[in-house]
Design a protein around this motif. Structure first.
Motif, PDB file in Angstrom:
ATOM      1  N   VAL A 155      43.429  11.983  -7.668  1.00  0.00           N
ATOM      2  CA  VAL A 155      43.056  11.419  -8.997  1.00  0.00           C
ATOM      3  C   VAL A 155      41.455  12.260  -9.303  1.00  0.00           C
ATOM      4  N   GLN A 156      40.895  12.556  -8.972  1.00  0.00           N
ATOM      5  CA  GLN A 156      39.816  13.659  -9.318  1.00  0.00           C
ATOM      6  C   GLN A 156      40.471  14.732  -9.549  1.00  0.00           C
ATOM      7  N   HIS A 157      41.452  15.879  -9.253  1.00  0.00           N
ATOM      8  CA  HIS A 157      41.025  16.398  -9.201  1.00  0.00           C
ATOM      9  C   HIS A 157      42.391  17.062 -10.139  1.00  0.00           C
ATOM     10  N   LEU A 158      43.498  15.666 -10.834  1.00  0.00           N
ATOM     11  CA  LEU A 158      44.267  15.900 -12.139  1.00  0.00           C
ATOM     12  C   LEU A 158      43.310  15.565 -13.182  1.00  0.00           C
ATOM     13  N   SER A 159      42.043  14.564 -12.952  1.00  0.00           N
ATOM     14  CA  SER A 159      41.212  14.668 -14.171  1.00  0.00           C
ATOM     15  C   SER A 159      40.723  16.268 -14.680  1.00  0.00           C
ATOM     16  N   CYS A 160      40.556  16.646 -13.808  1.00  0.00           N
ATOM     17  CA  CYS A 160      39.994  17.610 -13.645  1.00  0.00           C
ATOM     18  C   CYS A 160      41.133  19.117 -14.790  1.00  0.00           C
ATOM     19  N   TYR A 161      42.139  19.252 -13.494  1.00  0.00           N
ATOM     20  CA  TYR A 161      43.129  20.429 -14.145  1.00  0.00           C
ATOM     21  C   TYR A 161      43.949  19.393 -15.585  1.00  0.00           C
ATOM     22  N   PHE A 162      43.959  18.362 -15.974  1.00  0.00           N
ATOM     23  CA  PHE A 162      44.178  17.688 -17.274  1.00  0.00           C
ATOM     24  C   PHE A 162      43.504  16.368 -17.585  1.00  0.00           C
ATOM     25  N   PRO A 163      42.849  17.622 -18.728  1.00  0.00           N
ATOM     26  CA  PRO A 163      41.772  16.929 -19.270  1.00  0.00           C
ATOM     27  C   PRO A 163      42.530  15.419 -20.625  1.00  0.00           C
ATOM     28  N   LEU A 164      43.532  16.599 -21.000  1.00  0.00           N
ATOM     29  CA  LEU A 164      43.703  15.469 -22.048  1.00  0.00           C
ATOM     30  C   LEU A 164      44.635  14.267 -21.634  1.00  0.00           C
ATOM     31  N   VAL A 165      45.574  14.216 -19.872  1.00  0.00           N
ATOM     32  CA  VAL A 165      45.760  12.899 -19.984  1.00  0.00           C
ATOM     33  C   VAL A 165      44.633  11.669 -19.658  1.00  0.00           C
ATOM     34  N   LYS A 166      45.543  10.945 -20.533  1.00  0.00           N
ATOM     35  CA  LYS A 166      44.354   9.622 -19.645  1.00  0.00           C
ATOM     36  C   LYS A 166      44.786   9.017 -18.657  1.00  0.00           C
ATOM     37  N   ILE A 167      43.521   8.869 -17.086  1.00  0.00           N
ATOM     38  CA  ILE A 167      44.152   7.868 -16.425  1.00  0.00           C
ATOM     39  C   ILE A 167      43.609   6.718 -16.411  1.00  0.00           C
ATOM     40  N   CYS A 168      43.686   5.738 -16.079  1.00  0.00           N
ATOM     41  CA  CYS A 168      44.199   4.423 -16.361  1.00  0.00           C
ATOM     42  C   CYS A 168      44.063   4.192 -14.818  1.00  0.00           C
ATOM     43  N   GLN A 169      42.671   3.489 -14.406  1.00  0.00           N
ATOM     44  CA  GLN A 169      42.701   2.908 -13.253  1.00  0.00           C
ATOM     45  C   GLN A 169      42.259   0.847 -12.607  1.00  0.00           C
ATOM     46  N   ARG A 170      42.557   0.489 -11.891  1.00  0.00           N
ATOM     47  CA  ARG A 170      42.331  -0.744 -11.993  1.00  0.00           C
ATOM     48  C   ARG A 170      42.699  -1.075 -10.147  1.00  0.00           C
ATOM     49  N   SER A 171      41.333  -1.599  -9.615  1.00  0.00           N
ATOM     50  CA  SER A 171      42.193  -2.463  -8.152  1.00  0.00           C
ATOM     51  C   SER A 171      42.658  -3.613  -8.285  1.00  0.00           C
ATOM     52  N   GLN A 172      44.134  -2.961  -7.067  1.00  0.00           N
ATOM     53  CA  GLN A 172      45.485  -3.160  -7.436  1.00  0.00           C
ATOM     54  C   GLN A 172      45.519  -3.950  -5.936  1.00  0.00           C
ATOM     55  N   ARG A 173      44.375  -4.396  -4.868  1.00  0.00           N
ATOM     56  CA  ARG A 173      44.795  -4.995  -3.853  1.00  0.00           C
ATOM     57  C   ARG A 173      43.828  -5.601  -3.179  1.00  0.00           C
ATOM     58  N   THR A 174      42.551  -5.540  -4.599  1.00  0.00           N
ATOM     59  CA  THR A 174      40.755  -7.022  -3.739  1.00  0.00           C
ATOM     60  C   THR A 174      41.172  -8.262  -5.010  1.00  0.00           C
ATOM     61  N   LEU A 175      40.649  -8.865  -4.650  1.00  0.00           N
ATOM     62  CA  LEU A 175      40.269 -10.243  -4.957  1.00  0.00           C
ATOM     63  C   LEU A 175      38.937  -9.837  -5.839  1.00  0.00           C
ATOM     64  N   PHE A 176      38.115  -8.736  -6.479  1.00  0.00           N
ATOM     65  CA  PHE A 176      37.418  -8.423  -7.079  1.00  0.00           C
ATOM     66  C   PHE A 176      37.811  -7.342  -8.023  1.00  0.00           C
ATOM     67  N   GLN A 177      37.373  -7.064  -9.126  1.00  0.00           N
ATOM     68  CA  GLN A 177      36.988  -5.843  -9.324  1.00  0.00           C
ATOM     69  C   GLN A 177      35.635  -5.099  -9.274  1.00  0.00           C
ATOM     70  N   GLN A 178      35.455  -4.742  -9.325  1.00  0.00           N
ATOM     71  CA  GLN A 178      34.236  -3.941  -8.748  1.00  0.00           C
ATOM     72  C   GLN A 178      33.045  -3.671  -9.405  1.00  0.00           C
ATOM     73  N   PHE A 179      33.140  -4.540 -10.701  1.00  0.00           N
ATOM     74  CA  PHE A 179      32.068  -4.719 -11.967  1.00  0.00           C
ATOM     75  C   PHE A 179      31.938  -6.274 -12.279  1.00  0.00           C
ATOM     76  N   GLU A 180      33.039  -6.797 -11.096  1.00  0.00           N
ATOM     77  CA  GLU A 180      32.623  -8.602 -10.698  1.00  0.00           C
ATOM     78  C   GLU A 180      31.702  -9.002  -9.425  1.00  0.00           C
ATOM     79  N   LEU A 181      31.353  -7.348  -8.408  1.00  0.00           N
ATOM     80  CA  LEU A 181      30.605  -7.751  -7.592  1.00  0.00           C
ATOM     81  C   LEU A 181      29.280  -7.818  -8.035  1.00  0.00           C
ATOM     82  N   PRO A 182      28.548  -8.773  -7.048  1.00  0.00           N
ATOM     83  CA  PRO A 182      26.897  -8.718  -7.387  1.00  0.00           C
ATOM     84  C   PRO A 182      26.116  -7.785  -6.874  1.00  0.00           C
ATOM     85  N   PHE A 183      26.651  -6.736  -6.387  1.00  0.00           N
ATOM     86  CA  PHE A 183      25.604  -5.913  -6.428  1.00  0.00           C
ATOM     87  C   PHE A 183      26.704  -4.424  -5.953  1.00  0.00           C
TER      88      PHE A 183
END
Length: 439
Positions: free
Chosen positions: A118-146
Motif C-alpha cells: 500500500v505504501q508503494h502504491l500510494s507513492c507511485y499513484f498519488p492521484l488514486v484515493k486509498i481508503c483503509q479500515r481495520s477489517q479483522r480487529t475488534l477495535f479501530q486503531q483510534f479506539e485504542l486507549p494508547f
C-alpha cells in the motif's frame, strides 16, 4: 453526464459481505467496482524455512472454498470476483496504470508485506484515493486507549486497558453493489471445489455463520473454560478461528453472538473466557502491526537471539510426527491430515521443537503457516515468539512433555487415535552444510 468513477476493492483476509463497512463505503463512493482477489503464492521465505514447495492440502482447500463462496455471494449482488495470479502489487499497479482507477479500498493491514504494498502504491499513484479500515480487529486503531508505539509489553497489561472498551455492533449486510467495471488485467478461473463430508472445516461465509449459530445454540459456551485445553473434540473449543483467519467471520460478529448468548443463558467465567481469547488474538494483531518485520526475525522483538540452531533430520521428524514424544507426534499428524491443531497442542509442539530439539523457532512458525487452516500472521508468529521467549514473554515457555501428556492424554486415547507412537528413533545426524545463515 459526468465521467464514471471506478474503484477497486482488494479482498485479502476479509472474505465476507456481512459486517463489511469498507465495502459498503466503496458501494457509496464509486459508480463501478472491481472486486479483486490475488491468489496466494508460496513464498521463497516459506520454501526456505519449511523445506516444502506448497501449502498443505487442508489449508488450500479451505481458502478455495472461502473464495468460491465470496464469488457466489458477489454474483448474487450483480458483481463478480476478479481473480489474479499476479503479485498484489503488480495486479493493482496494472489496474491503476491502465484502467482509470480513482480509488482503492483495502484492509488497514497488520502484516508488514501488505502494508509495504500500500505504501508503494500510494507513492507511485498519488492521484488514486486509498481508503483503509481495520477489517479483522475488534477495535479501530483510534479506539485504542494508547498509541501503537505505546502498545503494552504484555497481554495482561493490554487486556486490563481494553476489556472495558465498548465494541461496535456488526454492520448490516450489504444489499447493493456498483456494477462491475471492465478492466485489462489477466485473470484466472477459480478451481472447482466441492464440499465433502470429510472436510473438518468448510470455507465460506455461509458455513461460518452456520457454525457460529450452532455453537451458541448449545450450552458449550458455558463450560468453555473447562474444555478449551482438550486436544480433540469439536465441542471442546469454539472452532471459530478458521473463519476468523480468512475473514468470513469478524470478531465483532462473534462478540455480538456471545452477548446474545449471555443475555439468554447468563454469563460465567467460561463465557468471559471466550472474550478473553478474542482479546488475546486482538493483542497479537496490534503486536504484528507495531513490530513489522521483527515479527519474523530470529531474535524477535526483544533483540535476544535464542540458543537454538537447525538440525535438518530433527526438523523433518518433527514435521512428520516421528519424534520420541508420542503426544507431539499425534498433534503433528493431526495437523498434517486436517490442517488444525488444538491450542494446547500448538504450545506443546512449539516447546518441543525449541527446547527438546534445539531448533530455531522460525522453522516451526513457518511450517505452521504452511499448514494451518486458521493461519493468522499475528497470532501464529506472535505466539511462537511468546513460546521462544523472544516476544511478549521475556522468559522461556518450556513445557514438561511427560507431565503434559499425563495431564491431557492420561489414557493415551489421542496418541492412539493419531498414531503418535513413533517407530523412528531420534537421529542426531547434523550436516553443517545444511545449517542456514542466521538472520
Amino acid at each position: 453526464m459526468g465521467k464514471k468513477t471506478i474503484g477497486v476493492y482488494w479482498f485479502t483476509n476479509d472474505l465476507r459481505l456481512d459486517d463489511n463497512p469498507l465495502l459498503a463505503q466503496a458501494a457509496q463512493e464509486v459508480d463501478q467496482l472491481i472486486c479483486l482477489y490475488c491468489l496466494p503464492s508460496y513464498s521463497e521465505y516459506l520454501k526456505r524455512f519449511t523445506s516444502e514447495s506448497h501449502y498443505g492440502s487442508a489449508r488450500e482447500r479451505f481458502w478455495q472454498q472461502s473464495v468460491a463462496s465470496l464469488d457466489q455471494a458477489l454474483n448474487e449482488k450483480g458483481q463478480r470476483l476478479v481473480v489474479s495470479q499476479a503479485h498484489p502489487f503488480s495486479a493493482l499497479a496494472h489496474l491503476m496504470s491502465n484502467d482509470n482507477i480513482s480509488a482503492l479500498y483495502c484492509d488497514d493491514f497488520v502484516a508488514h508485506d501488505e502494508r509495504l504494498i500500500v505504501q508503494h502504491l500510494s507513492c507511485y499513484f498519488p492521484l488514486v484515493k486509498i481508503c483503509q479500515r481495520s477489517q479483522r480487529t475488534l477495535f479501530q486503531q483510534f479506539e485504542l486507549p494508547f498509541t501503537l508505539d505505546a502498545l503494552p509489553a504484555s497481554f495482561t497489561q493490554f487486556r486490563k486497558m481494553v476489556e472495558g472498551q465498548s465494541i461496535a455492533l456488526p454492520h448490516c449486510a450489504i444489499t447493493n453493489l456498483p456494477a462491475p467495471a471492465k478492466h485489462s488485467l489477466e485473470t484466472v478461473t477459480l478451481p472447482e471445489v466441492s464440499v465433502s463430508s470429510r472436510d473438518d472445516f468448510v470455507g465460506g461465509e455461509h458455513f461460518a455463520h452456520a457454525h457460529m449459530m450452532c455453537y451458541f445454540s448449545t450450552s458449550f459456551a458455558s463450560r468453555y473454560k473447562q474444555t478449551r485445553n482438550e486436544l480433540d473434540g469439536k465441542e471442546n473449543s469454539t472452532k471459530f478461528s478458521p473463519w476468523l483467519a480468512v475473514g468470513s467471520l469478524s470478531p465483532s460478529q462473534i462478540m455480538h453472538a456471545l452477548n446474545q448468548y449471555e443475555h439468554r443463558n447468563g454469563s460465567n467465567e467460561s463465557t468471559y473466557w471466550i472474550f478473553f481469547e478474542l482479546l488475546w488474538r486482538e493483542y497479537f494483531q496490534w503486536y504484528a502491526r507495531k513490530f513489522g518485520v521483527s515479527l519474523f526475525q530470529r531474535k524477535g522483538v526483544q533483540n535476544k537471539p535464542p540458543l537454538t540452531t537447525f538440525y535438518p533430520q530433527r526438523f523433518k521428524q518433527w514435521k512428520m510426527g516421528n519424534t520420541e514424544y508420542p503426544l507431539v507426534n499425534a498433534c503433528m499428524k493431526q495437523l498434517n491430515q486436517t490442517g488444525y491443531m488444538s491450542n494446547r497442542g500448538r504450545q506443546l509442539v512449539a516447546s518441543c521443537l525449541i527446547y527438546e530439539l534445539g531448533i530455531d523457532w522460525r522453522y516451526g512458525a513457518a511450517y505452521m503457516e504452511s499448514q494451518l487452516v486458521d493461519y493468522d500472521v499475528g497470532s501464529n508468529w506472535g505466539n511462537w515468539q511468546y513460546i521462544a521467549g523472544v516476544g511478549a514473554s521475556r522468559s522461556a515457555r518450556r513445557f514438561d512433555q511427560s507431565k503434559q501428556a499425563a495431564l491431557y492424554d492420561p489414557q493415551r486415547e489421542f496418541v492412539l487415535r493419531w498414531n503418535g507412537n513413533s517407530s523412528v528413533a531420534t537421529s542426531d545426524n547434523v550436516d553443517m552444510v545444511d545449517w542456514p545463515k542466521r538472520a
